[in-house]
Design a protein around this motif. Structure first.
Motif, PDB file in Angstrom:
ATOM      1  N   ASN A 191     -22.370 -36.849 -67.659  1.00  0.00           N
ATOM      2  CA  ASN A 191     -21.704 -35.836 -68.435  1.00  0.00           C
ATOM      3  C   ASN A 191     -22.811 -35.490 -68.649  1.00  0.00           C
ATOM      4  N   THR A 192     -23.516 -34.337 -67.970  1.00  0.00           N
ATOM      5  CA  THR A 192     -23.935 -33.357 -69.109  1.00  0.00           C
ATOM      6  C   THR A 192     -23.417 -32.163 -69.001  1.00  0.00           C
ATOM      7  N   PRO A 193     -24.180 -31.007 -70.043  1.00  0.00           N
ATOM      8  CA  PRO A 193     -23.803 -30.262 -70.114  1.00  0.00           C
ATOM      9  C   PRO A 193     -23.493 -28.831 -68.552  1.00  0.00           C
ATOM     10  N   GLN A 194     -23.805 -29.251 -67.523  1.00  0.00           N
ATOM     11  CA  GLN A 194     -24.433 -28.578 -67.143  1.00  0.00           C
ATOM     12  C   GLN A 194     -22.210 -27.837 -66.644  1.00  0.00           C
ATOM     13  N   PHE A 195     -21.196 -28.386 -67.066  1.00  0.00           N
ATOM     14  CA  PHE A 195     -19.807 -28.631 -66.790  1.00  0.00           C
ATOM     15  C   PHE A 195     -19.516 -27.234 -67.937  1.00  0.00           C
ATOM     16  N   ASP A 196     -20.654 -26.423 -69.154  1.00  0.00           N
ATOM     17  CA  ASP A 196     -20.168 -25.987 -70.366  1.00  0.00           C
ATOM     18  C   ASP A 196     -21.089 -24.502 -69.703  1.00  0.00           C
ATOM     19  N   TRP A 197     -21.923 -24.545 -68.689  1.00  0.00           N
ATOM     20  CA  TRP A 197     -23.137 -23.540 -68.814  1.00  0.00           C
ATOM     21  C   TRP A 197     -23.390 -23.411 -67.036  1.00  0.00           C
ATOM     22  N   LEU A 198     -22.666 -23.442 -66.013  1.00  0.00           N
ATOM     23  CA  LEU A 198     -23.516 -23.394 -64.928  1.00  0.00           C
ATOM     24  C   LEU A 198     -21.958 -21.894 -64.387  1.00  0.00           C
ATOM     25  N   LEU A 199     -22.423 -21.469 -64.129  1.00  0.00           N
ATOM     26  CA  LEU A 199     -21.468 -20.023 -63.681  1.00  0.00           C
ATOM     27  C   LEU A 199     -20.163 -20.928 -63.169  1.00  0.00           C
ATOM     28  N   SER A 200     -18.787 -19.793 -63.275  1.00  0.00           N
ATOM     29  CA  SER A 200     -17.776 -20.683 -62.735  1.00  0.00           C
ATOM     30  C   SER A 200     -17.404 -19.785 -62.346  1.00  0.00           C
ATOM     31  N   ARG A 201     -16.294 -19.753 -60.469  1.00  0.00           N
ATOM     32  CA  ARG A 201     -15.267 -18.689 -60.760  1.00  0.00           C
ATOM     33  C   ARG A 201     -13.289 -19.700 -60.988  1.00  0.00           C
ATOM     34  N   LEU A 202     -13.705 -20.813 -61.233  1.00  0.00           N
ATOM     35  CA  LEU A 202     -12.446 -21.761 -61.192  1.00  0.00           C
ATOM     36  C   LEU A 202     -11.166 -21.113 -61.876  1.00  0.00           C
ATOM     37  N   PRO A 203     -10.365 -21.556 -61.974  1.00  0.00           N
ATOM     38  CA  PRO A 203      -9.446 -20.694 -63.090  1.00  0.00           C
ATOM     39  C   PRO A 203      -8.894 -22.387 -63.996  1.00  0.00           C
ATOM     40  N   ARG A 204     -10.006 -23.631 -63.868  1.00  0.00           N
ATOM     41  CA  ARG A 204      -9.588 -24.208 -65.221  1.00  0.00           C
ATOM     42  C   ARG A 204     -11.195 -24.661 -65.201  1.00  0.00           C
ATOM     43  N   HIS A 205     -11.448 -25.180 -66.632  1.00  0.00           N
ATOM     44  CA  HIS A 205     -12.366 -25.785 -66.689  1.00  0.00           C
ATOM     45  C   HIS A 205     -12.973 -26.851 -65.982  1.00  0.00           C
ATOM     46  N   ALA A 206     -14.096 -26.767 -65.004  1.00  0.00           N
ATOM     47  CA  ALA A 206     -14.824 -28.125 -64.327  1.00  0.00           C
ATOM     48  C   ALA A 206     -14.951 -29.116 -64.860  1.00  0.00           C
ATOM     49  N   GLU A 207     -15.056 -30.050 -64.023  1.00  0.00           N
ATOM     50  CA  GLU A 207     -15.274 -30.890 -64.633  1.00  0.00           C
ATOM     51  C   GLU A 207     -16.179 -32.164 -63.672  1.00  0.00           C
ATOM     52  N   PRO A 208     -16.436 -32.954 -64.442  1.00  0.00           N
ATOM     53  CA  PRO A 208     -16.844 -34.499 -63.720  1.00  0.00           C
ATOM     54  C   PRO A 208     -16.075 -35.149 -62.774  1.00  0.00           C
ATOM     55  N   VAL A 209     -16.058 -35.134 -60.801  1.00  0.00           N
ATOM     56  CA  VAL A 209     -15.263 -36.300 -60.406  1.00  0.00           C
ATOM     57  C   VAL A 209     -15.536 -37.974 -60.913  1.00  0.00           C
ATOM     58  N   PRO A 210     -14.285 -38.422 -61.681  1.00  0.00           N
ATOM     59  CA  PRO A 210     -15.157 -39.947 -61.618  1.00  0.00           C
ATOM     60  C   PRO A 210     -15.352 -40.553 -60.632  1.00  0.00           C
ATOM     61  N   PRO A 211     -15.597 -42.088 -60.835  1.00  0.00           N
ATOM     62  CA  PRO A 211     -16.367 -42.222 -62.432  1.00  0.00           C
ATOM     63  C   PRO A 211     -17.914 -41.736 -62.512  1.00  0.00           C
ATOM     64  N   ILE A 212     -17.463 -41.227 -63.858  1.00  0.00           N
ATOM     65  CA  ILE A 212     -19.095 -40.518 -64.957  1.00  0.00           C
ATOM     66  C   ILE A 212     -19.834 -41.463 -65.243  1.00  0.00           C
ATOM     67  N   TYR A 213     -20.927 -40.976 -65.530  1.00  0.00           N
ATOM     68  CA  TYR A 213     -21.592 -41.685 -66.431  1.00  0.00           C
ATOM     69  C   TYR A 213     -22.442 -40.918 -67.262  1.00  0.00           C
ATOM     70  N   GLU A 214     -22.612 -41.656 -68.395  1.00  0.00           N
ATOM     71  CA  GLU A 214     -24.071 -41.120 -69.377  1.00  0.00           C
ATOM     72  C   GLU A 214     -25.428 -40.436 -68.334  1.00  0.00           C
ATOM     73  N   PRO A 215     -26.219 -39.855 -69.017  1.00  0.00           N
ATOM     74  CA  PRO A 215     -27.047 -38.933 -68.129  1.00  0.00           C
ATOM     75  C   PRO A 215     -28.633 -40.331 -68.398  1.00  0.00           C
ATOM     76  N   GLU A 216     -27.957 -41.355 -69.832  1.00  0.00           N
ATOM     77  CA  GLU A 216     -29.129 -41.901 -70.203  1.00  0.00           C
ATOM     78  C   GLU A 216     -28.882 -43.520 -68.537  1.00  0.00           C
ATOM     79  N   VAL A 217     -27.774 -43.774 -68.276  1.00  0.00           N
ATOM     80  CA  VAL A 217     -27.628 -44.025 -67.174  1.00  0.00           C
ATOM     81  C   VAL A 217     -28.956 -44.032 -66.119  1.00  0.00           C
ATOM     82  N   ALA A 218     -28.454 -42.691 -65.892  1.00  0.00           N
ATOM     83  CA  ALA A 218     -29.563 -41.815 -64.889  1.00  0.00           C
ATOM     84  C   ALA A 218     -31.085 -41.882 -65.526  1.00  0.00           C
TER      85      ALA A 218
END
Length: 335
Positions: A191-218
Motif C-alpha cells: 500500500n504505497t503512493p505508487q498507484f496514485d502517481w505512476l503513469l497509467s493508461r488503464l481504463p480504471r484506477h490501478a490497485e495492488p493485487v491482494p494480499p496487500i501489506y503496509e510499507p512498514e512490513v517491507a
C-alpha cells in the motif's frame, strides 16, 4: 553486519513509500541516513522525520537513472556523513499499461530508473565499500521478479533484470572472497503512493493485487536483511501462487489464468484521469508538489504484519513457502 555496526546508510527512493518507511526505521536505530530521491518536498519532509528521531539526515536530489549524479551523491555521503556501511537500492518508476500502449521512450525511462538505477547505485556503493572490504548492499526486489504479470511489462522486466545482475555480481564477490555482502528482499503487493502517481493508461484506477501489506512490513524486512546479509534473498509476505507454483509447476496454465484475471485484479471500479500528473519524468513531490508520505490509499485492506517475513528471516523457507502459497491462493480466489 549487525545493526549496531551500521553507522551510515544510503536509501534510494527515500522520499515516499517503502523507502520512506525504511528511513524512519533506520533513524530510530540512531543510524545516519542519506536520502536519495528526485522530489525536494518529500526529501525535506523525510529528513525532518530523521532529525526528529534524533538522527542525522542528508537529503540529496538525485535521478538514479543518471550515473554521474549517483556517483556524486555517494561521494557527498562519504564526505558529509562518513563511510557508507549500508546501501539500499529501492527507487523505481513504471507504467501501468499493456505493452503495446507503452511508448518506447516510456519503457526505456522505466528501465533506466528501475533497473539501471540499481546498477548505478550498486556501482557507487562498491566503489567505497570494496577498498575497505566491508559493507552491505540490499536490493529491494519483488515477487514480480520471478513471475511477470500483464499490464506491468516494464516493471516486471526491470525486476527480472535486477535478479540476474545481482546473482552474477554475488558470484563475483564470492570469487574475490570479498567481505562486502549483497542480498535481495522480494516484496509482495504494498500500500504505497505508487498507484496514485505512476503513469497509467488503464481504463480504471490501478490497485495492488491482494494480499496487500503496509510499507512498514517491507521496511522491517529490509532492515532485518541488512542485519543478516548472508542470505541470497528474503521473501516478505506471500509470494503467492505466482512465484511458488506458477513457474515451477504449471507456467503455461498460469499464463492463461493471468490472461483471464490479471486485468481485472489490478484495477478498482473507479475511473482514472489520464491527464493527471505522473512521476515518470518529473517527481510529483518536487517544487510545487506535495509530500506523499509512506502509505497509499488502500490501508483498509492492508496487513500490518507478515508471518512469512518472520519465517524467511529465520531461515524457515519451506514453511514460509507453504504459508505464502496458501495465502496467495485464498487471496486470488476472494478477489
Amino acid at each position: 553486519m549487525r545493526h549496531q555496526d551500521i553507522r551510515v546508510a544510503v536509501v534510494t527512493g527515500a522520499s515516499a513509500g517503502v523507502g520512506r518507511a525504511t528511513v524512519r526505521l533506520l533513524a530510530r536505530r540512531g543510524i545516519a541516513v542519506a536520502l536519495l530521491a528526485r522530489g525536494r518536498v518529500g526529501l525535506d519532509a523525510a529528513a525532518e522525520e530523521v532529525r526528529a528521531a534524533g538522527g542525522r539526515a542528508l537529503p540529496i536530489e538525485v535521478d538514479m537513472a543518471d550515473h554521474d549524479q549517483v556517483v556524486d551523491a555517494g561521494r557527498r555521503v562519504e564526505t558529509e556523513l562518513g563511510p557508507i556501511d549500508l546501501w539500499i537500492n529501492n527507487a523505481f518508476s513504471s507504467v501501468f499499461a499493456p505493452f503495446q500502449q507503452t511508448r518506447p521512450e516510456e519503457f526505456r525511462r522505466a528501465t533506466d530508473v528501475t533497473y539501471l538505477g540499481y546498477v548505478h547505485g550498486t556501482r557507487a556503493a562498491l566503489s567505497h565499500m570494496t577498498p575497505r572490504d566491508r559493507g552491505t548492499i540490499v536490493q529491494v526486489g519483488s515477487a514480480l521478479a520471478y513471475r511477470g504479470i500483464p499490464l506491468q511489462a516494464a516493471y516486471c522486466g526491470a525486476k527480472h533484470a535486477i535478479v540476474g545482475f545481482t546473482e552474477a555480481l554475488r558470484c563475483e564477490l564470492l570469487h574475490e572472497r570479498s567481505n562486502v555482502k549483497l542480498t535481495m528482499v522480494h516484496l509482495p503487493a504494498l500500500n504505497t503512493p505508487q498507484f496514485d502517481w505512476l503513469l497509467s493508461r488503464l481504463p480504471r484506477h490501478a490497485e495492488p493485487v491482494p494480499p496487500i501489506y503496509e510499507p512498514e512490513v517491507a521496511a522491517r524486512a529490509i532492515v532485518g536483511a541488512a542485519d543478516r546479509p548472508g542470505r541470497r534473498a528474503y521473501w516478505v509476505g506471500a509470494p503467492t501462487v505466482l512465484t511458488i507454483l506458477g513457474n515451477r509447476v504449471a507456467p503455461g496454465l498460469l499464463d492463461r489464468y493471468l490472461a483471464r484475471t490479471g486485468y481485472r485484479s489490478q484495477q478498482t471500479g473507479g475511473p482514472v484521469d489520464h491527464d493527471r500528473p505522473n512521476n515518470l519524468w518529473q517527481p510529483l513531490d518536487g517544487p510545487g508538489g506535495h509530500d506523499h508520505g509512506v502509505r497509499g490509499s488502500f490501508s483498509s485492506r492492508a496487513h500490518s504484519r507478515s508471518p512469512q517475513a518472520w519465517l524467511s528471516r529465520h531461515r524457515l523457507a519451506a514453511v514460509a513457502g507453504v504459508l505464502g502459497t496458501a495465502a496467495g491462493v485464498l487471496a486470488w480466489r476472494r478477489h
